[in-house]
Design an enzyme around this catalytic site. Structure first.
Site, short mmCIF file in Angstrom:
data_model
loop_
_atom_site.label_atom_id
_atom_site.label_comp_id
_atom_site.label_asym_id
_atom_site.label_seq_id
_atom_site.Cartn_x
_atom_site.Cartn_y
_atom_site.Cartn_z
N GLN A 238 -20.73 5.15 -42.22
CA GLN A 238 -19.77 5.78 -41.31
C GLN A 238 -18.33 5.66 -41.80
OE1 GLN A 238 -20.36 7.58 -38.56
NE2 GLN A 238 -22.57 7.33 -38.70
N ASN B 218 -21.92 3.10 -36.00
CA ASN B 218 -22.18 4.52 -35.83
C ASN B 218 -22.14 4.99 -34.38
OD1 ASN B 218 -24.56 2.75 -36.11
ND2 ASN B 218 -25.72 4.53 -35.46
N SER C 37 -23.67 7.71 -47.45
CA SER C 37 -24.49 8.92 -47.40
C SER C 37 -23.59 10.14 -47.36
CB SER C 37 -25.38 8.89 -46.15
OG SER C 37 -26.37 9.89 -46.22
N HIS D 199 -23.88 13.25 -46.43
CA HIS D 199 -23.79 14.19 -45.30
C HIS D 199 -22.89 13.68 -44.19
CE1 HIS D 199 -26.50 12.49 -42.07
NE2 HIS D 199 -26.84 11.72 -43.08
N THR E 75 -36.77 13.17 -60.88
CA THR E 75 -35.77 14.19 -61.20
C THR E 75 -34.61 14.13 -60.21
OG1 THR E 75 -37.50 15.62 -62.09
CG2 THR E 75 -35.41 16.67 -61.50
N GLY F 72 -28.48 7.03 -46.94
CA GLY F 72 -28.07 5.69 -46.57
C GLY F 72 -29.23 4.79 -46.20
N SER F 73 -30.22 5.34 -45.49
CA SER F 73 -31.36 4.52 -45.08
C SER F 73 -32.14 4.00 -46.29
CB SER F 73 -32.29 5.31 -44.15
OG SER F 73 -31.66 5.57 -42.91
N CYS G 210 -30.59 8.74 -35.17
CA CYS G 210 -31.86 8.17 -35.64
C CYS G 210 -32.70 7.62 -34.50
CB CYS G 210 -31.60 7.07 -36.66
SG CYS G 210 -30.72 7.66 -38.11
#
Length: 378
Positions: A176, A148, A196, A198, A234, A69-70, A322
């Site tokens: 989120q 978040n 994102s 995860h 890749t 996401g960042s 973060c």
């Protein structure tokens, strides 16, 4: 251990893990190669692109995979600035993720003008403030979908409607939100959306950028023709495959999971308030992510509470992952109008897919006992 910090990251789902493993072992080919295992890897990437697109109601060609996401947030902001030069005004909010805020600060050093909108006492951006901030040179509005730290869900559809037809691009950081609440890029009228994997039980290291068809961004990475030539390198095939199945699974389970998570948060708040009546909910009590609640205790250190809970086998957080490790109050809680001491007294509990309602009593007891121990030792 009870893991109640799913807003920081989530455990990869069993399905996503099972689907990604072959692309780390038997089917490990480069997705740009022309032999069979390379072709299979390429097909798997495109299948994941379709799964992500279906989940947010976009076209597969509008989805680009990134590292997180960042990266996606930074790319949108810097990529649009490259096209617009210094005569460029951005509207964002004071509670954005640091990947947006720090990107904006960097752009300001290059001459880009940025307006940081405040939030109200419940944690929301008010539409009238967005409207009042628009200037002749406003090219982008970037407002996060769901916060978040406090979980508040912003009026993204209303902002999208306000901006429609004005020639102003609209980006939302939906890291989120995606996989947890309904997200439809068409009805929201967003031009860019970032997510994102995860955060919705995919693997770490895979991000998503939705870019509306017809829009351009300057390439993030120069090199080969991967991701239509705008992000060379890749592909992370295994992570992308996991993201596709994780988002498909999360959307499919969403309705039932939302009910359970809301019930767990309600039971948690009720249980803690019965023993600590003055505990405060930071942010709105209703219009927030179903599994997230931010609690303030005012007269103790949230970090001390976190460490005691860790010793009891309960994982929570005090702020965004973060920003952990810094002895600074949360910028989100300060924006709510809390004092520095109040901001440092908060913890965030965020339940997810692998939590169950039977764990709530353990969490409540652990929080209340840890709080009592801190007070007794003062």
């Amino acid at each position: 251990m009870i893991y109640a910090d799913n807003a920081a990251t989530t455990k990869i789902s069993e399905l996503a893990l099972a689907k990604m493993l072959p692309f780390l072992q038997e089917q490990y080919g480069n997705a740009s190669s022309l032999y069979s295992i390379g072709v299979k890897a390429k097909r798997a990437v495109e299948q994941a692109r379709l799964q992500v697109a279906t989940a947010i109601n976009s076209m597969p060609s509008e989805i680009t995979f990134t590292s997180g996401g960042s990266e996606s947030n930074s790319w949108v902001l810097h990529g649009l600035a490259d096209f617009n030069g210094e005569a460029f005004h951005i509207i964002t909010s004071s509670i954005e993720h640091h990947s947006v805020l720090n990107a904006c600060h960097a752009l300001e050093e290059k001459g880009v003008e940025v307006t940081y909108l405040p939030i109200n006492s419940k944690g929301f951006i008010e539409i009238e403030r967005v409207k009042a901030a628009i200037k002749l040179n406003t090219k982008l509005v970037s407002i996060m979908f769901a916060n978040n730290e406090i979980g508040t869900v912003q009026p993204i559809a209303e902002i999208g409607q306000l901006l429609k037809g004005k020639g102003i691009l609209f980006h939302t950081d939906a890291v989120q939100a995606v996989g947890h609440i309904p997200v439809d890029v068409k009805s929201l009228n967003v031009d860019f959306l970032t997510a994102s994997a995860h955060k919705f039980n995919g693997a770490k290291g895979t991000g998503i950028l939705y870019k509306r068809s017809g829009l351009e961004l300057s390439p993030l990475v120069f090199g080969g023709e991967q991701e239509r030539g705008i992000r060379a390198g890749t592909e992370n095939v295994a992570g992308i495959v996991a993201a596709g199945y994780a988002i498909e699974e999360s959307v499919g389970e969403m309705a039932e999971r939302v009910k359970l998570l809301r019930a767990m948060v309600e039971k948690t708040v009720k249980g803690i308030k019965e023993r600590i009546p003055f505990v405060r909910i930071n942010g709105d009590c209703e219009n927030r992510l179903p599994g997230t609640v931010n609690l303030g205790f005012d007269n103790i250190s949230g970090e001390s509470l976190l460490h005691l809970l860790d010793l009891k086998g309960v994982c929570v957080s005090t702020s965004s992952a973060c920003n952990s490790g810094k002895d600074e109050p949360s910028h989100v809680l300060l924006a709510l109008g809390l004092s520095e001491q109040q901001a440092k007294s908060a913890i965030r509990i965020s339940y997810g897919k692998y939590n169950c309602i039977d764990e709530v009593e353990t969490v409540v007891t652990a929080v209340c006992d840890a709080y009592a121990k801190i007070i007794a030792n003062r």
